[in-house]
Design a protein around this motif. Structure first.
Motif, PDB file in Angstrom:
ATOM      1  N   ASP A 119     -10.315   0.150   5.111  1.00  0.00           N
ATOM      2  CA  ASP A 119     -10.479  -1.140   4.438  1.00  0.00           C
ATOM      3  C   ASP A 119     -11.810  -1.160   3.695  1.00  0.00           C
ATOM      4  O   ASP A 119     -12.814  -0.654   4.196  1.00  0.00           O
ATOM      5  CB  ASP A 119     -10.433  -2.277   5.462  1.00  0.00           C
ATOM      6  CG  ASP A 119      -9.048  -2.386   6.097  1.00  0.00           C
ATOM      7  OD1 ASP A 119      -8.075  -1.941   5.458  1.00  0.00           O
ATOM      8  OD2 ASP A 119      -8.950  -2.889   7.232  1.00  0.00           O
ATOM      9  N   TYR A 128      -3.449  -0.339  -9.711  1.00  0.00           N
ATOM     10  CA  TYR A 128      -3.733  -0.222  -8.283  1.00  0.00           C
ATOM     11  C   TYR A 128      -5.186   0.166  -8.038  1.00  0.00           C
ATOM     12  O   TYR A 128      -5.893   0.608  -8.942  1.00  0.00           O
ATOM     13  CB  TYR A 128      -2.804   0.803  -7.633  1.00  0.00           C
ATOM     14  CG  TYR A 128      -2.836   2.197  -8.226  1.00  0.00           C
ATOM     15  CD1 TYR A 128      -3.835   3.096  -7.883  1.00  0.00           C
ATOM     16  CD2 TYR A 128      -1.847   2.617  -9.126  1.00  0.00           C
ATOM     17  CE1 TYR A 128      -3.852   4.380  -8.409  1.00  0.00           C
ATOM     18  CE2 TYR A 128      -1.856   3.901  -9.664  1.00  0.00           C
ATOM     19  CZ  TYR A 128      -2.860   4.778  -9.291  1.00  0.00           C
ATOM     20  OH  TYR A 128      -2.888   6.041  -9.827  1.00  0.00           O
ATOM     21  N   THR A 147      -3.696   0.674  -3.145  1.00  0.00           N
ATOM     22  CA  THR A 147      -3.251  -0.709  -2.949  1.00  0.00           C
ATOM     23  C   THR A 147      -2.808  -1.256  -4.300  1.00  0.00           C
ATOM     24  O   THR A 147      -3.603  -1.308  -5.242  1.00  0.00           O
ATOM     25  CB  THR A 147      -4.381  -1.577  -2.354  1.00  0.00           C
ATOM     26  OG1 THR A 147      -4.861  -0.957  -1.168  1.00  0.00           O
ATOM     27  CG2 THR A 147      -3.882  -2.975  -2.032  1.00  0.00           C
ATOM     28  N   TYR A 148      -1.548  -1.629  -4.378  1.00  0.00           N
ATOM     29  CA  TYR A 148      -1.001  -2.078  -5.662  1.00  0.00           C
ATOM     30  C   TYR A 148      -1.486  -3.471  -6.022  1.00  0.00           C
ATOM     31  O   TYR A 148      -1.552  -4.360  -5.171  1.00  0.00           O
ATOM     32  CB  TYR A 148       0.532  -2.041  -5.626  1.00  0.00           C
ATOM     33  CG  TYR A 148       1.044  -0.639  -5.417  1.00  0.00           C
ATOM     34  CD1 TYR A 148       1.088   0.268  -6.472  1.00  0.00           C
ATOM     35  CD2 TYR A 148       1.425  -0.199  -4.151  1.00  0.00           C
ATOM     36  CE1 TYR A 148       1.514   1.567  -6.270  1.00  0.00           C
ATOM     37  CE2 TYR A 148       1.853   1.105  -3.942  1.00  0.00           C
ATOM     38  CZ  TYR A 148       1.891   1.983  -5.008  1.00  0.00           C
ATOM     39  OH  TYR A 148       2.297   3.270  -4.813  1.00  0.00           O
ATOM     40  N   MET A 170       0.814  -1.214   0.000  1.00  0.00           N
ATOM     41  CA  MET A 170       0.000   0.000   0.000  1.00  0.00           C
ATOM     42  C   MET A 170       0.846   1.262   0.000  1.00  0.00           C
ATOM     43  O   MET A 170       1.957   1.283   0.516  1.00  0.00           O
ATOM     44  CB  MET A 170      -0.834   0.067   1.291  1.00  0.00           C
ATOM     45  CG  MET A 170      -1.985  -0.881   1.358  1.00  0.00           C
ATOM     46  SD  MET A 170      -2.787  -0.605   2.945  1.00  0.00           S
ATOM     47  CE  MET A 170      -3.695  -2.132   3.093  1.00  0.00           C
ATOM     48  N   TRP A 171       0.239   2.302  -0.570  1.00  0.00           N
ATOM     49  CA  TRP A 171       0.764   3.660  -0.397  1.00  0.00           C
ATOM     50  C   TRP A 171      -0.307   4.410   0.379  1.00  0.00           C
ATOM     51  O   TRP A 171      -1.442   4.545  -0.090  1.00  0.00           O
ATOM     52  CB  TRP A 171       1.006   4.311  -1.758  1.00  0.00           C
ATOM     53  CG  TRP A 171       1.436   5.748  -1.682  1.00  0.00           C
ATOM     54  CD1 TRP A 171       2.104   6.354  -0.649  1.00  0.00           C
ATOM     55  CD2 TRP A 171       1.229   6.762  -2.675  1.00  0.00           C
ATOM     56  NE1 TRP A 171       2.337   7.679  -0.947  1.00  0.00           N
ATOM     57  CE2 TRP A 171       1.801   7.959  -2.174  1.00  0.00           C
ATOM     58  CE3 TRP A 171       0.618   6.784  -3.924  1.00  0.00           C
ATOM     59  CZ2 TRP A 171       1.775   9.153  -2.892  1.00  0.00           C
ATOM     60  CZ3 TRP A 171       0.594   7.967  -4.643  1.00  0.00           C
ATOM     61  CH2 TRP A 171       1.175   9.141  -4.135  1.00  0.00           C
ATOM     62  N   ARG A 172       0.031   4.826   1.583  1.00  0.00           N
ATOM     63  CA  ARG A 172      -0.920   5.587   2.404  1.00  0.00           C
ATOM     64  C   ARG A 172      -0.394   7.008   2.508  1.00  0.00           C
ATOM     65  O   ARG A 172       0.754   7.229   2.909  1.00  0.00           O
ATOM     66  CB  ARG A 172      -1.065   4.924   3.762  1.00  0.00           C
ATOM     67  CG  ARG A 172      -1.552   3.487   3.633  1.00  0.00           C
ATOM     68  CD  ARG A 172      -1.591   2.790   4.972  1.00  0.00           C
ATOM     69  NE  ARG A 172      -2.658   3.352   5.789  1.00  0.00           N
ATOM     70  CZ  ARG A 172      -2.782   3.106   7.092  1.00  0.00           C
ATOM     71  NH1 ARG A 172      -1.897   2.341   7.713  1.00  0.00           N
ATOM     72  NH2 ARG A 172      -3.776   3.647   7.768  1.00  0.00           N
ATOM     73  N   HIS A 177      -7.507   2.695  -5.807  1.00  0.00           N
ATOM     74  CA  HIS A 177      -7.349   3.993  -5.138  1.00  0.00           C
ATOM     75  C   HIS A 177      -8.629   4.306  -4.369  1.00  0.00           C
ATOM     76  O   HIS A 177      -9.717   4.204  -4.912  1.00  0.00           O
ATOM     77  CB  HIS A 177      -7.093   5.060  -6.220  1.00  0.00           C
ATOM     78  CG  HIS A 177      -6.736   6.407  -5.698  1.00  0.00           C
ATOM     79  ND1 HIS A 177      -6.109   7.352  -6.476  1.00  0.00           N
ATOM     80  CD2 HIS A 177      -6.910   6.987  -4.492  1.00  0.00           C
ATOM     81  CE1 HIS A 177      -5.910   8.449  -5.760  1.00  0.00           C
ATOM     82  NE2 HIS A 177      -6.404   8.259  -4.553  1.00  0.00           N
ATOM     83  N   ASP A 205      -8.554   6.080   2.926  1.00  0.00           N
ATOM     84  CA  ASP A 205      -7.655   5.234   3.716  1.00  0.00           C
ATOM     85  C   ASP A 205      -8.426   4.431   4.760  1.00  0.00           C
ATOM     86  O   ASP A 205      -8.398   4.721   5.956  1.00  0.00           O
ATOM     87  CB  ASP A 205      -6.581   6.089   4.392  1.00  0.00           C
ATOM     88  CG  ASP A 205      -5.523   5.214   5.049  1.00  0.00           C
ATOM     89  OD1 ASP A 205      -5.397   4.042   4.639  1.00  0.00           O
ATOM     90  OD2 ASP A 205      -4.843   5.683   5.975  1.00  0.00           O
ATOM     91  N   ARG A 210      -5.575   6.020   0.195  1.00  0.00           N
ATOM     92  CA  ARG A 210      -4.854   4.745   0.153  1.00  0.00           C
ATOM     93  C   ARG A 210      -4.838   4.204  -1.272  1.00  0.00           C
ATOM     94  O   ARG A 210      -5.856   4.174  -1.948  1.00  0.00           O
ATOM     95  CB  ARG A 210      -5.544   3.741   1.061  1.00  0.00           C
ATOM     96  CG  ARG A 210      -4.835   2.401   1.090  1.00  0.00           C
ATOM     97  CD  ARG A 210      -5.644   1.358   1.819  1.00  0.00           C
ATOM     98  NE  ARG A 210      -5.805   1.684   3.237  1.00  0.00           N
ATOM     99  CZ  ARG A 210      -6.327   0.831   4.132  1.00  0.00           C
ATOM    100  NH1 ARG A 210      -6.712  -0.372   3.752  1.00  0.00           N
ATOM    101  NH2 ARG A 210      -6.462   1.187   5.382  1.00  0.00           N
TER     102      ARG A 210
END
Lengths: 120, 156
Positions: free
Chosen positions: B95, B88, B76-77, B59-61, B90, B93, B74
């Motif tokens: 779940d 990814y 998630t790749y 993830m990139w947060r 997008h 942030d 967030r």
């Protein structure tokens, strides 16, 4: 919004004369005669364009039998604009910044390469 | 995925752009937080990466802050193909954001330039409209007919 009505809006907007008519109506209501004036077009030709715009729900015609002024209807235009523009603009601006940033990085990288070559 | 792709025309947004730098550098600018924080977001915004792990499932947060508020986001790749493609999801942030959308970014090597193609597919038209509205709120721009005209003339 249904894809079909979005299609109708886009189709109506595909013509430059019709876009110019909408731009004019954005400034205020106008009669067919007033709309025809800036274009080198006959009144019937303008009326044809107005029918397309009216069918796409982009304009309304007034009840005044003589003048039947045209009025811009904001709804479908707003939908088209909102369809992607906010998102597009977000990325257009991000990409402008990305372009600036990586160009600077690239220039700096080349300078460093030159420097390390000189040191060798 | 294929069923989605077959009828996604009204749920997707395609954005392309030529960037004036070589592909390796442009790709690096997407996958290194020290670079990404420098350009992500419209004018007037700052992006601060909280964590970035660029690999499938990673993830990139990051948090974007600007005149219209603070937006914890967030990414998630799903696929990472260095230096040509990123896929990814997008969203906000948290779940299982129901409005999260799938993005495929391809980087085409044009020598000194890079051609970016970004295809965003939203889970539904409603989600698309909602997200687009949110991005519009972030961007804070006031839409005019002239802009619309440019957009349509550009073949949008």
């Amino acid at each position: 919004m249904l894809a079909t009505s979005l299609d109708a809006t886009f189709a109506a907007l595909a013509d430059p004369t019709r876009r110019a008519i909408l731009a004019r109506l954005a400034e205020g209501d106008a009669s067919v005669l007033e709309l025809a004036e800036p274009f080198a077009m006959s009144q019937p030709a303008i009326s044809k364009h107005l029918k397309v715009l009216e069918r796409a729900g982009l304009i309304e015609r007034g009840r005044d039998a003589q003048r039947r002024p045209c009025r811009l209807v904001a709804g479908p235009l707003k939908e088209v604009v909102e369809f992607a523009q906010g998102y597009r603009q977000f990325w257009d601006q991000s990409f402008d910044r990305l372009d600036d940033y990586v160009q600077k990085l690239h220039a700096k990288g080349r300078k460093n390469v030159r420097k390390s070559k000189q040191q060798r | 995925m294929s069923a989605r792709a077959s009828s996604s025309a009204d749920r997707e947004v395609l954005i392309t752009r030529i960037i004036n730098a070589p592909r390796d550098l442009v790709f690096a600018a997407w996958v290194d937080p020290k670079h990404a924080d420098k350009w992500m977001g419209p004018v007037g915004y700052t992006t601060v990466t909280r964590s970035m792990d660029v690999r499938p499932g990673g993830m990139w947060r990051f948090t974007m802050s600007g005149p219209q508020g603070v937006f914890p986001s967030r990414v998630t790749y799903i696929e990472v193909v260095k230096p040509s493609q990123l896929v990814y999801r997008h969203g906000a942030d948290r779940d299982d954001d129901p409005d999260a959308f799938d993005v495929t970014v391809t980087f085409e090597d044009l020598g000194d330039k890079t051609h970016i193609t970004m295809r965003s597919v939203f889970p539904s038209v409603a989600a698309r409209d909602k997200v687009v509205k949110e991005f519009k709120a972030i961007e804070g721009g006031y839409q005019t007919l002239e802009r619309l005209e440019k957009h349509v003339q550009a073949g949008g």
